[in-house]
Design a protein around this motif. Structure first.
Motif, PDB file in Angstrom:
ATOM      1  N   VAL A   1      13.168  22.156  -3.042  1.00  0.00           N
ATOM      2  CA  VAL A   1      13.418  21.282  -1.889  1.00  0.00           C
ATOM      3  C   VAL A   1      13.442  19.817  -2.317  1.00  0.00           C
ATOM      4  CG1 VAL A   1      12.492  20.476   0.314  1.00  0.00           C
ATOM      5  CG2 VAL A   1      12.463  22.914  -0.228  1.00  0.00           C
ATOM      6  N   THR A   2      12.483  19.433  -3.158  1.00  0.00           N
ATOM      7  CA  THR A   2      12.438  18.051  -3.636  1.00  0.00           C
ATOM      8  C   THR A   2      13.701  17.706  -4.412  1.00  0.00           C
ATOM      9  OG1 THR A   2      10.016  18.138  -3.788  1.00  0.00           O
ATOM     10  CG2 THR A   2      11.141  16.393  -5.014  1.00  0.00           C
ATOM     11  N   GLY A   3      14.097  18.593  -5.322  1.00  0.00           N
ATOM     12  CA  GLY A   3      15.308  18.351  -6.102  1.00  0.00           C
ATOM     13  C   GLY A   3      16.545  18.279  -5.236  1.00  0.00           C
ATOM     14  N   ALA A   4      16.629  19.149  -4.224  1.00  0.00           N
ATOM     15  CA  ALA A   4      17.792  19.157  -3.347  1.00  0.00           C
ATOM     16  C   ALA A   4      17.879  17.871  -2.530  1.00  0.00           C
ATOM     17  CB  ALA A   4      17.732  20.372  -2.419  1.00  0.00           C
ATOM     18  N   LEU A   5      16.743  17.391  -2.020  1.00  0.00           N
ATOM     19  CA  LEU A   5      16.744  16.165  -1.226  1.00  0.00           C
ATOM     20  C   LEU A   5      17.170  14.964  -2.072  1.00  0.00           C
ATOM     21  CD1 LEU A   5      13.480  16.602   0.909  1.00  0.00           C
ATOM     22  CD2 LEU A   5      15.838  16.638   1.742  1.00  0.00           C
ATOM     23  N   ILE A   6      16.615  14.864  -3.284  1.00  0.00           N
ATOM     24  CA  ILE A   6      16.958  13.737  -4.156  1.00  0.00           C
ATOM     25  C   ILE A   6      18.431  13.806  -4.552  1.00  0.00           C
ATOM     26  CG2 ILE A   6      16.490  12.635  -6.360  1.00  0.00           C
ATOM     27  CD1 ILE A   6      14.326  12.305  -4.208  1.00  0.00           C
ATOM     28  N   ALA A   7      18.898  15.000  -4.910  1.00  0.00           N
ATOM     29  CA  ALA A   7      20.304  15.160  -5.288  1.00  0.00           C
ATOM     30  C   ALA A   7      21.222  14.787  -4.130  1.00  0.00           C
ATOM     31  CB  ALA A   7      20.566  16.596  -5.741  1.00  0.00           C
ATOM     32  N   ALA A   8      20.853  15.214  -2.921  1.00  0.00           N
ATOM     33  CA  ALA A   8      21.660  14.869  -1.750  1.00  0.00           C
ATOM     34  C   ALA A   8      21.684  13.364  -1.525  1.00  0.00           C
ATOM     35  CB  ALA A   8      21.109  15.586  -0.513  1.00  0.00           C
ATOM     36  N   GLY A   9      20.519  12.708  -1.691  1.00  0.00           N
ATOM     37  CA  GLY A   9      20.465  11.261  -1.518  1.00  0.00           C
ATOM     38  C   GLY A   9      21.348  10.529  -2.510  1.00  0.00           C
ATOM     39  N   VAL A  10      21.335  10.980  -3.764  1.00  0.00           N
ATOM     40  CA  VAL A  10      22.161  10.352  -4.796  1.00  0.00           C
ATOM     41  C   VAL A  10      23.643  10.584  -4.507  1.00  0.00           C
ATOM     42  CG1 VAL A  10      22.793  10.433  -7.241  1.00  0.00           C
ATOM     43  CG2 VAL A  10      20.381  10.479  -6.577  1.00  0.00           C
ATOM     44  N   LEU A  11      24.008  11.829  -4.182  1.00  0.00           N
ATOM     45  CA  LEU A  11      25.421  12.149  -3.942  1.00  0.00           C
ATOM     46  C   LEU A  11      25.963  11.422  -2.723  1.00  0.00           C
ATOM     47  CD1 LEU A  11      25.412  15.994  -4.715  1.00  0.00           C
ATOM     48  CD2 LEU A  11      26.341  14.141  -6.131  1.00  0.00           C
ATOM     49  N   VAL A  12      25.178  11.387  -1.648  1.00  0.00           N
ATOM     50  CA  VAL A  12      25.632  10.678  -0.448  1.00  0.00           C
ATOM     51  C   VAL A  12      25.794   9.187  -0.745  1.00  0.00           C
ATOM     52  CG1 VAL A  12      24.957   9.958   1.879  1.00  0.00           C
ATOM     53  CG2 VAL A  12      24.673  12.343   1.182  1.00  0.00           C
ATOM     54  N   SER A  13      24.854   8.619  -1.510  1.00  0.00           N
ATOM     55  CA  SER A  13      24.946   7.204  -1.861  1.00  0.00           C
ATOM     56  C   SER A  13      26.208   6.923  -2.666  1.00  0.00           C
ATOM     57  CB  SER A  13      23.701   6.784  -2.660  1.00  0.00           C
ATOM     58  OG  SER A  13      22.534   6.885  -1.884  1.00  0.00           O
ATOM     59  N   LEU A  14      26.447   7.745  -3.673  1.00  0.00           N
ATOM     60  CA  LEU A  14      27.631   7.535  -4.504  1.00  0.00           C
ATOM     61  C   LEU A  14      28.922   7.697  -3.698  1.00  0.00           C
ATOM     62  CD1 LEU A  14      26.540   9.394  -7.781  1.00  0.00           C
ATOM     63  CD2 LEU A  14      26.578   6.931  -7.350  1.00  0.00           C
ATOM     64  N   TRP A  15      28.916   8.649  -2.753  1.00  0.00           N
ATOM     65  CA  TRP A  15      30.102   8.874  -1.931  1.00  0.00           C
ATOM     66  C   TRP A  15      30.343   7.718  -0.963  1.00  0.00           C
ATOM     67  CZ3 TRP A  15      34.342  11.696  -1.634  1.00  0.00           C
ATOM     68  CH2 TRP A  15      35.020  11.766  -0.414  1.00  0.00           C
ATOM     69  N   LYS A  16      29.283   7.265  -0.317  1.00  0.00           N
ATOM     70  CA  LYS A  16      29.415   6.202   0.677  1.00  0.00           C
ATOM     71  C   LYS A  16      29.795   4.863   0.042  1.00  0.00           C
ATOM     72  CE  LYS A  16      28.243   8.224   4.635  1.00  0.00           C
ATOM     73  NZ  LYS A  16      29.096   8.185   5.860  1.00  0.00           N
ATOM     74  N   THR A  17      29.389   4.661  -1.204  1.00  0.00           N
ATOM     75  CA  THR A  17      29.644   3.368  -1.854  1.00  0.00           C
ATOM     76  C   THR A  17      30.773   3.454  -2.880  1.00  0.00           C
ATOM     77  OG1 THR A  17      27.948   3.810  -3.548  1.00  0.00           O
ATOM     78  CG2 THR A  17      27.238   2.666  -1.551  1.00  0.00           C
ATOM     79  N   ARG A  18      31.572   4.509  -2.803  1.00  0.00           N
ATOM     80  CA  ARG A  18      32.612   4.720  -3.824  1.00  0.00           C
ATOM     81  C   ARG A  18      33.675   3.629  -3.807  1.00  0.00           C
ATOM     82  NH1 ARG A  18      33.635   7.687   0.560  1.00  0.00           N
ATOM     83  NH2 ARG A  18      35.778   7.952   1.319  1.00  0.00           N
ATOM     84  N   ASP A  19      33.900   3.009  -2.639  1.00  0.00           N
ATOM     85  CA  ASP A  19      34.952   1.999  -2.535  1.00  0.00           C
ATOM     86  C   ASP A  19      34.405   0.581  -2.566  1.00  0.00           C
ATOM     87  OD1 ASP A  19      36.927   3.942  -2.316  1.00  0.00           O
ATOM     88  OD2 ASP A  19      36.654   4.101  -0.147  1.00  0.00           O
ATOM     89  N   THR A  20      33.093   0.446  -2.711  1.00  0.00           N
ATOM     90  CA  THR A  20      32.499  -0.897  -2.719  1.00  0.00           C
ATOM     91  C   THR A  20      32.481  -1.449  -4.122  1.00  0.00           C
ATOM     92  OG1 THR A  20      30.259  -0.029  -3.020  1.00  0.00           O
ATOM     93  CG2 THR A  20      31.041  -0.321  -0.749  1.00  0.00           C
ATOM     94  N   ARG A  21      32.489  -2.741  -4.205  1.00  0.00           N
ATOM     95  CA  ARG A  21      32.400  -3.421  -5.496  1.00  0.00           C
ATOM     96  C   ARG A  21      31.173  -4.318  -5.484  1.00  0.00           C
ATOM     97  NH1 ARG A  21      38.585  -5.461  -6.804  1.00  0.00           N
ATOM     98  NH2 ARG A  21      39.556  -3.392  -6.825  1.00  0.00           N
TER      99      ARG A  21
END
Length: 347
Positions: free
Chosen positions: A300-320
């Motif tokens: 559960v801990t690994g899944a939550l952290i992985a989700a947080g990282v992936l969502v962050s990378l996805w949401k900020t993919r177009d930002t500079r």
């Protein structure tokens, strides 16, 4: 050699000495061989150094698994992942501290290195105190659980809150009680200079020492969250302490890479908050569903952290990252007005 097998905080003394020897060797290699001179650490070197620390931590965890059993091994890796994840939030604060004091990148490793020594001592004291409380009063775990849940909810509520270093009570106290130079003096924490009134040569602290104190204070604040979180996984002080220290060692090495892309992890704090809520709630679920296996906690801990990282990378993919450009413009403006280019110094 029988004294080496004397139990100390649930484990033989030789286990503790072996761990401390590994940490001492890593620190000696870091400062004495790899970073004897002050220089800027690049992203690639930071990643390689972090990979080395992670490799040592994983090998140590495998040894714990083999020597102490599968359950302590899983608890070690769970504690390591939790501490590693929660400490990432500390990177944001450390970067803010270095920017506030305009610490050049070539001196930042020195502050982080000596900060590690303080962490080793402070975490030992906090974990020893926590272990003593838990062994004498089992209900303390429920206090830890409630604290973690409330802290997680507070993190969710205040994720956009900005830290104000200028108003920090510790910083105000240090400035009142110590003579502090106006600027840095190389990599020195203290220098001798004439007193402005008496003219006598006296000892002055530099802003680099204030930065070190603030980094230590930040770690102490974050330890208030992370130490109870690992005690919610296991009450074995050896597992708690070793997983803590290895995670912090690796994260300090990774700092220079993470600091360059902080903006890409904007949503990680939400994942960390959910981890605290889950770990804290786990303590109260024991009386309802029984003890949750370490495999589930780790998953559960690994899944939550992985989700947080992936969502962050996805949401900020177009930002500079416009932070550096903004600092350059501010520095140019200050230069035009005849003020020092503090923004560039912070780099």
């Amino acid at each position: 050699m029988e004294f080496l097998h004397t139990p100390f905080l649930t484990q033989p003394l030789w286990l503790w000495l072996s761990f401390l020897a590994i940490v001492a060797l890593l620190l000696a290699l870091d400062l004495g061989v790899l970073h004897r001179d002050d220089r800027e650490i690049g992203v690639r070197e930071s990643l390689w150094l972090s990979a080395g620390y992670i490799g040592v931590a994983v090998l140590f965890g495998a040894w714990v698994w083999h020597h102490l059993g599968p359950q302590p091994g899983l608890e070690y890796f769970t504690g390591y992942l939790i501490e590693k994840s929660l400490s990432m939030d500390n990177v944001f604060v450390i970067a803010l501290i270095f920017g506030y004091f305009a610490v050049p990148r070539q001196y930042q490793h020195r502050v982080l290195f000596w900060g590690i020594l303080g962490v080793i001592v402070l975490r030992a004291l906090m974990i020893g105190l926590g272990a003593a409380l838990v062994s004498q009063f089992s209900w303390v775990l429920y206090l830890f659980g409630a604290f973690l849940v409330l802290t997680g909810l507070k993190m969710l509520w205040m994720s956009g809150h900005q830290t104000d270093l200028a108003g920090n009570p510790l910083l105000k106290f240090l400035r009142r009680r110590m003579r502090v130079t106006d600027g840095l003096h190389g990599h020195d924490f203290f220098v001798r200079q004439p007193h402005p009134v008496s003219g006598k040569t006296v000892l002055w602290a530099t802003p680099l020492f204030l930065a070190l104190c603030m980094v230590e204070f930040a770690d102490l604040v974050f330890a208030v969250d992370s130490v109870p979180a690992i005690f919610a996984i296991t009450t074995d002080p050896f597992i708690v302490y070793t997983s803590n220290i290895f995670a912090i060692l690796g994260l300090r090495a990774l700092y220079f890479a993470l600091a360059a892309m902080i903006h890409r992890f904007a949503y990680l704090k939400y994942a960390l908050a959910l981890v605290l809520v889950f770990i804290g709630g786990k303590i109260f679920l024991v009386n309802i569903v029984g003890k949750i296996p370490p495999t589930i906690s780790l998953s559960v801990t690994g899944a939550l952290i992985a989700a947080g990282v992936l969502v962050s990378l996805w949401k900020t993919r177009d930002t500079r990252d416009t932070g550096e450009a903004r600092q350059v413009e501010e520095a140019r403006g200050e230069a035009r007005e005849g003020r020092p280019a503090s923004a560039l110094k912070a780099r």
